[in-house]
Write a protein that holds these residues in place. Sequence first.
Motif, PDB file in Angstrom:
ATOM      1  N   ILE A 168       0.637  -1.052   0.203  1.00 33.98           N
ATOM      2  CA  ILE A 168       0.193  -0.858   0.400  1.00 33.98           C
ATOM      3  C   ILE A 168       0.905   1.558   0.170  1.00 33.98           C
ATOM      4  O   ILE A 168       0.617   2.746  -1.413  1.00 33.98           O
ATOM      5  N   ASP A 169       1.554   1.335   0.965  1.00 30.64           N
ATOM      6  CA  ASP A 169       2.801   2.704   0.809  1.00 30.64           C
ATOM      7  C   ASP A 169       3.452   2.573  -0.313  1.00 30.64           C
ATOM      8  O   ASP A 169       3.806   4.063  -0.729  1.00 30.64           O
ATOM      9  N   GLY A 174       4.365   5.763  -5.519  1.00 35.35           N
ATOM     10  CA  GLY A 174       4.284   5.281  -7.380  1.00 35.35           C
ATOM     11  C   GLY A 174       6.147   4.480  -7.660  1.00 35.35           C
ATOM     12  O   GLY A 174       5.774   5.275  -9.050  1.00 35.35           O
ATOM     13  N   LEU A 175       5.864   3.784  -6.783  1.00 33.26           N
ATOM     14  CA  LEU A 175       6.984   3.239  -7.508  1.00 33.26           C
ATOM     15  C   LEU A 175       6.665   1.381  -8.458  1.00 33.26           C
ATOM     16  O   LEU A 175       5.391   1.563  -8.093  1.00 33.26           O
ATOM     17  N   THR A 176       7.915   1.626  -8.911  1.00 30.61           N
ATOM     18  CA  THR A 176       7.011   0.364  -9.955  1.00 30.61           C
ATOM     19  C   THR A 176       6.690  -0.849  -9.030  1.00 30.61           C
ATOM     20  O   THR A 176       8.412  -1.264  -8.723  1.00 30.61           O
ATOM     21  N   CYS A 177       6.089  -1.654  -9.764  1.00 30.09           N
ATOM     22  CA  CYS A 177       6.127  -2.864  -8.248  1.00 30.09           C
ATOM     23  C   CYS A 177       7.328  -3.828  -9.577  1.00 30.09           C
ATOM     24  O   CYS A 177       7.253  -4.184 -10.363  1.00 30.09           O
ATOM     25  N   LEU A 178       8.309  -4.562  -8.811  1.00 27.94           N
ATOM     26  CA  LEU A 178       8.731  -5.209  -8.271  1.00 27.94           C
ATOM     27  C   LEU A 178       8.373  -6.389  -9.121  1.00 27.94           C
ATOM     28  O   LEU A 178       9.152  -6.973 -10.875  1.00 27.94           O
ATOM     29  N   ILE A 198      11.206   0.644   2.532  1.00 26.47           N
ATOM     30  CA  ILE A 198      13.082   1.475   2.287  1.00 26.47           C
ATOM     31  C   ILE A 198      13.432  -0.126   0.414  1.00 26.47           C
ATOM     32  O   ILE A 198      13.683   1.357   0.056  1.00 26.47           O
ATOM     33  N   CYS A 199      13.289  -1.097   1.096  1.00 24.51           N
ATOM     34  CA  CYS A 199      13.908  -1.875  -0.577  1.00 24.51           C
ATOM     35  C   CYS A 199      13.644  -1.640  -1.411  1.00 24.51           C
ATOM     36  O   CYS A 199      14.122  -1.519  -2.738  1.00 24.51           O
ATOM     37  N   PRO A 200      11.840  -1.483  -2.060  1.00 20.85           N
ATOM     38  CA  PRO A 200      11.554  -1.381  -3.122  1.00 20.85           C
ATOM     39  C   PRO A 200      11.935  -0.348  -3.616  1.00 20.85           C
ATOM     40  O   PRO A 200      11.661  -0.256  -4.799  1.00 20.85           O
ATOM     41  N   SER A 201      11.966   1.213  -2.683  1.00 23.81           N
ATOM     42  CA  SER A 201      12.352   2.240  -2.923  1.00 23.81           C
ATOM     43  C   SER A 201      14.533   1.533  -4.123  1.00 23.81           C
ATOM     44  O   SER A 201      14.426   3.069  -4.409  1.00 23.81           O
TER      45      SER A 201
END
Length: 273
Positions: A168-169, A174-178, A198-201
């Motif tokens: 959700i965060d 607006g991050l692209t889903c890994l 933190i990590c997906p960023s």
Amino acid sequence: MATKKPRIGVFKFASCDGCQLSLLDCEDELLAIADAVEIGYFLEATRKPLTGEFDIALVEGSISTPEQIEQIHDIRNRSRMLVTIGACATAGGIQALRNFADVREFLSAVYASPEYIDTLKTSTPIADHVRVDFELRGCPVSKHHLVELISATLAGRRPNIPRHSVCIDCKRLGLTCLPVAYGIPCLGPITQSGCGVICPSYHRGCYGCFGPAHRTNVQGLVRAYQSAGVPEETLDLLLHTFNAWAPGFRESTRSVPEELLSRSTGPGGSGER
Ligand code: SF4
Ligand code: SF4
């Protein structure tokens, strides 16, 4: 006549002290908190001996020795409200990897004289031993969650700790889903929010350091990744880190002894128990 301040104790069991450091890291907020409470016991910050009773006990670490079982019962008896902080206290921590193996093998691999080590076969969350009023997840916990928990308790209201998943965060940022865009396995869908994504960023899949989010379908995500061709060893490594013994994670890919599964209650997510 001056009003008596609420008395807080901070206690440590098997852990690295990281969650206590998160509390010290609150800096400005800690000064305000310290003004509003009496710090009755906090060995990381003061030398006061353990005496008397506590309005709030913050407990870090898991139970991994026979002596600690007695100590946690003593702390429970002295405390009006007991809050567990961090992955060790809420799920057994990284040291709970011993629960999937024979602790004697680890002892002889690590210590020159293992016969002097008095340890339990398992590392278990505090809630397996005493009643817990509130749990804060994370490795380490979020300092914002800590401040919110203490402020809310002092104000007599329910702490506002989000229980949704990291995904959700991630979407809010607006991050692209890994996994969707790059095929990188990520535990965001089943992991409790709180870290700030933190990590997906940094283009790395989440490995669940905040533990299972409330009411998540861990098995469903495991099956989805398996059908997408993610190797069993990759999933096993992702799910077996700091929260390996959290319900949901622990049954996911490794076999768990039946008697341990039935005994352990484990955490139910950040929130009241
Ligand atoms: S990258 Fe991970 S946390 Fe972000 S939306 Fe995708 S699965 Fe969820
Ligand atoms: S592992 Fe997951 S919960 Fe932990 S910091 Fe990374 S994204 Fe956050």
